[in-house]
Write an enzyme that holds these catalytic residues in place. Structure first.
Site, PDB file in Angstrom:
ATOM      1  N   ALA A 112       0.879  -1.361   0.006  1.00 35.29           N
ATOM      2  CA  ALA A 112       0.292   0.078  -0.036  1.00 35.29           C
ATOM      3  C   ALA A 112       0.744   1.297   0.040  1.00 35.29           C
ATOM      4  CB  ALA A 112      -0.955   0.058   1.246  1.00 35.29           C
ATOM      5  N   PRO A 114       3.170   4.355  -0.638  1.00 35.57           N
ATOM      6  CA  PRO A 114       2.980   5.466   0.055  1.00 35.57           C
ATOM      7  C   PRO A 114       1.409   5.969   0.367  1.00 35.57           C
ATOM      8  CG  PRO A 114       3.911   6.457  -1.749  1.00 35.57           C
ATOM      9  CD  PRO A 114       3.855   4.902  -2.061  1.00 35.57           C
ATOM     10  N   GLY A 115       0.625   5.189  -0.534  1.00 33.60           N
ATOM     11  CA  GLY A 115      -0.720   5.507  -0.266  1.00 33.60           C
ATOM     12  C   GLY A 115      -1.504   6.031  -1.665  1.00 33.60           C
ATOM     13  N   GLY A 116      -0.686   6.186  -2.631  1.00 38.71           N
ATOM     14  CA  GLY A 116      -1.317   6.580  -4.037  1.00 38.71           C
ATOM     15  C   GLY A 116      -2.413   5.896  -4.208  1.00 38.71           C
ATOM     16  N   LYS A 117      -2.405   4.529  -4.423  1.00 36.11           N
ATOM     17  CA  LYS A 117      -3.321   3.805  -4.985  1.00 36.11           C
ATOM     18  C   LYS A 117      -4.452   3.685  -3.826  1.00 36.11           C
ATOM     19  CE  LYS A 117      -0.426   1.693  -8.534  1.00 36.11           C
ATOM     20  NZ  LYS A 117       1.117   2.231  -7.927  1.00 36.11           N
ATOM     21  N   ARG A 140       7.688   3.344   5.927  1.00 37.20           N
ATOM     22  CA  ARG A 140       6.959   3.591   4.595  1.00 37.20           C
ATOM     23  C   ARG A 140       5.246   3.480   5.238  1.00 37.20           C
ATOM     24  NH1 ARG A 140       8.080   2.731  -0.378  1.00 37.20           N
ATOM     25  NH2 ARG A 140       6.318   1.170  -1.096  1.00 37.20           N
ATOM     26  N   ASP A 162       3.582  -8.847   6.358  1.00 32.05           N
ATOM     27  CA  ASP A 162       4.111  -9.275   5.087  1.00 32.05           C
ATOM     28  C   ASP A 162       2.728  -9.716   4.178  1.00 32.05           C
ATOM     29  OD1 ASP A 162       4.894 -10.833   2.739  1.00 32.05           O
ATOM     30  OD2 ASP A 162       6.506 -11.627   4.250  1.00 32.05           O
ATOM     31  N   ASP A 179      -0.208  -4.449  -6.642  1.00 35.38           N
ATOM     32  CA  ASP A 179       0.737  -3.532  -7.351  1.00 35.38           C
ATOM     33  C   ASP A 179       1.809  -3.969  -6.768  1.00 35.38           C
ATOM     34  OD1 ASP A 179       1.673  -1.705  -8.764  1.00 35.38           O
ATOM     35  OD2 ASP A 179       1.798  -0.238  -7.192  1.00 35.38           O
ATOM     36  N   CYS A 232       5.784  -1.665 -12.379  1.00 28.46           N
ATOM     37  CA  CYS A 232       6.377  -0.888 -13.093  1.00 28.46           C
ATOM     38  C   CYS A 232       7.454  -1.470 -13.539  1.00 28.46           C
ATOM     39  CB  CYS A 232       6.693   0.638 -12.239  1.00 28.46           C
ATOM     40  SG  CYS A 232       7.319   0.262 -10.959  1.00 28.46           S
TER      41      CYS A 232
END
Lengths: 300, 149
Positions: A112, A114-117, A140, A162, A179, A232
């Protein structure tokens, strides 16, 4: 850059491989995603323009903008501090838009911070339902906490653990965003040091972890639930190979709405499921960033 | 480490408020579904690192709001000129000459807002103006500290 990687790009891109290499050296353009939980997109865009920022609408998300010119850092405006936007690569919206979580659902974000998604999903869910956000690293996790609070997100339950052990929570999810941790080669325009450190062994190391995360996603997803897998990275090992593993487990690829090129059904000696073309690849020289998304349903 | 429901008369919300004690007692604002999920996982002896919006701390039953609580606090407001607000978000107090509109009495805690009524911080009314308690610049200072570490 590592010779093995250059050779890989030659094999993957043919005559275009020089364009891929050149794309890692171009100027990095930041993007922002408007937090529609707090403000309307047109209002904040207008305010930033008045302050001298030059914005261009993203082709990936109607609520994202490329920041073409900054009068000062876009991360130090009062509007940023008020939680009106999140600084996030525009491509990062794609997996969330594909997952399209709604306000009644229980959703898992397996990596998750830094929280963008996570915060983008909260917007689509109108701050209702629940997102269980997992992150293993304490620093983080603190970033995630600050961003969730700044953006006014109430429907997140964040656990430091985890993600491979998510089945210990005793929950079954309607949707999962995976992600995955990856080599990050698609983002080398932002982090050029990666150009020197990246090697083929790293692709394989991440591939093992990514398959373990797929195993857990399969265990905790409800029947007919949806998982969106993204990285990515452009590496076959981190993308098509992982999705082939997911298909062999019982996931089924479904069509995606976003643009991007079809994923590969074969590469060198590897042959993949014929439905692999439903997954999408994004390339730095064509789409701005190297990225991969696959949307899958669990049928039984 | 167990999250429990609390009521705070200082906070206006239809959402659920939860308190949990780590090194200190922290308070969070969460959606109804998030609270249901927390109850489920707590039965498995799993406890969230945080949940929803961190809105402050409780020390000996007294509530101390965090900067993220600003939009939800039942406090009077003081409207301040933009130039002074910029300095306020760098940690400075506000002088009377920079106040556009003031509610509240001397020594009362107030919400400091801009000309559009957007929350910028918290402060106490003093003779000279507003004594700063907290401001939204804290998010930035937190990020800078993290980047330095």
């Amino acid at each position: 850059m590592n010779e093995e990687i250059v050779r890989r790009y030659e094999q993957m891109f043919g005559d275009e491989y020089n364009k891929v290499l050149a794309s890692f050296s171009r100027k990095y353009v930041k993007s922002i995603r408007i937090n529609t939980l707090k403000i309307k997109q047109d209002i904040i865009a207008e305010r930033l323009k008045k302050k001298g920022f030059v914005l261009q609408k993203s082709e990936f998300n109607e609520n994202s903008f490329k920041v073409l010119r900054e009068k000062y850092s876009i991360s130090s405006t009062p509007e940023y501090l008020m939680g009106y936007y999140f600084i996030q690569d525009e491509i990062s919206s794609v997996p969330v838009l594909e997952l399209n979580p709604n306000e009644n659902e229980l959703v898992l974000d397996m990596a998750a911070s830094p929280g963008g998604k996570t915060t983008h999903m909260a917007e689509l869910m109108k701050n209702k339902g629940c997102i269980v956000s997992l992150e293993i690293n304490k620093d983080r996790m603190e970033s995630l906490k600050a961003n969730v609070s700044r953006l006014g997100v109430k429907n997140v339950v964040a656990l430091r653990m985890d993600a491979r052990r998510a089945d210990e929570l005793g929950l079954k999810f309607d949707k999962i965003l995976l992600d995955a941790p990856c080599s990050g080669e698609g983002m080398m325009v932002r982090d050029r040091k990666r150009m020197d450190s990246l090697n083929l062994e790293e692709y394989n190391r991440f591939s093992v972890l990514q398959k373990e995360l797929v195993d857990t996603a399969y265990k905790v997803l409800k029947k007919n639930g949806i998982v969106v897998y993204s990285t990515c990275s452009m590496a076959i090992e981190e993308n098509e190979s992982v999705i082939q593993y997911a298909i062999d487990k019982g996931f089924k690829l479904v069509k995606q709405e976003n643009m991007g090129d079809e994923a590969k059904t074969e590469f060198l000696d590897n042959k993949f499921d014929k439905t692999m073309n439903l997954a999408k690849r994004f390339y730095p020289h064509k789409h701005g960033t190297g990225f991969f998304t696959a949307k899958m349903v669990k049928n039984f | 480490m167990k999250y429990e429901k609390v009521d705070l008369e200082e906070v206006k919300t239809k959402d659920i408020l939860l308190a949990v004690t780590f090194t200190k007692k922290q308070v969070y604002m969460v959606s109804e579904k998030a609270w249901e999920v927390i109850q489920t996982i707590q039965k498995k002896e799993r406890f969230p690192f945080f949940a929803g919006i961190y809105i402050g701390d409780m020390i000996k039953d007294k509530y101390y709001p965090s900067i993220s609580a600003g939009d939800y606090l039942k406090l009077k407001k003081v409207k301040v000129k933009d130039d002074a607000l910029m300095k306020f978000t760098y940690g400075r107090d506000i002088q009377n000459r920079d106040i556009i509109q003031k509610e509240g009495e001397l020594r009362e805690m107030v919400r400091v807002v801009n000309k559009d009524n957007e929350f910028v911080g918290l402060g106490y009314i003093r003779e000279f103006g507003i004594k700063r308690v907290a401001d939204i610049g804290e998010y930035l200072r937190l990020e800078k500290r993290k980047n330095q570490n």
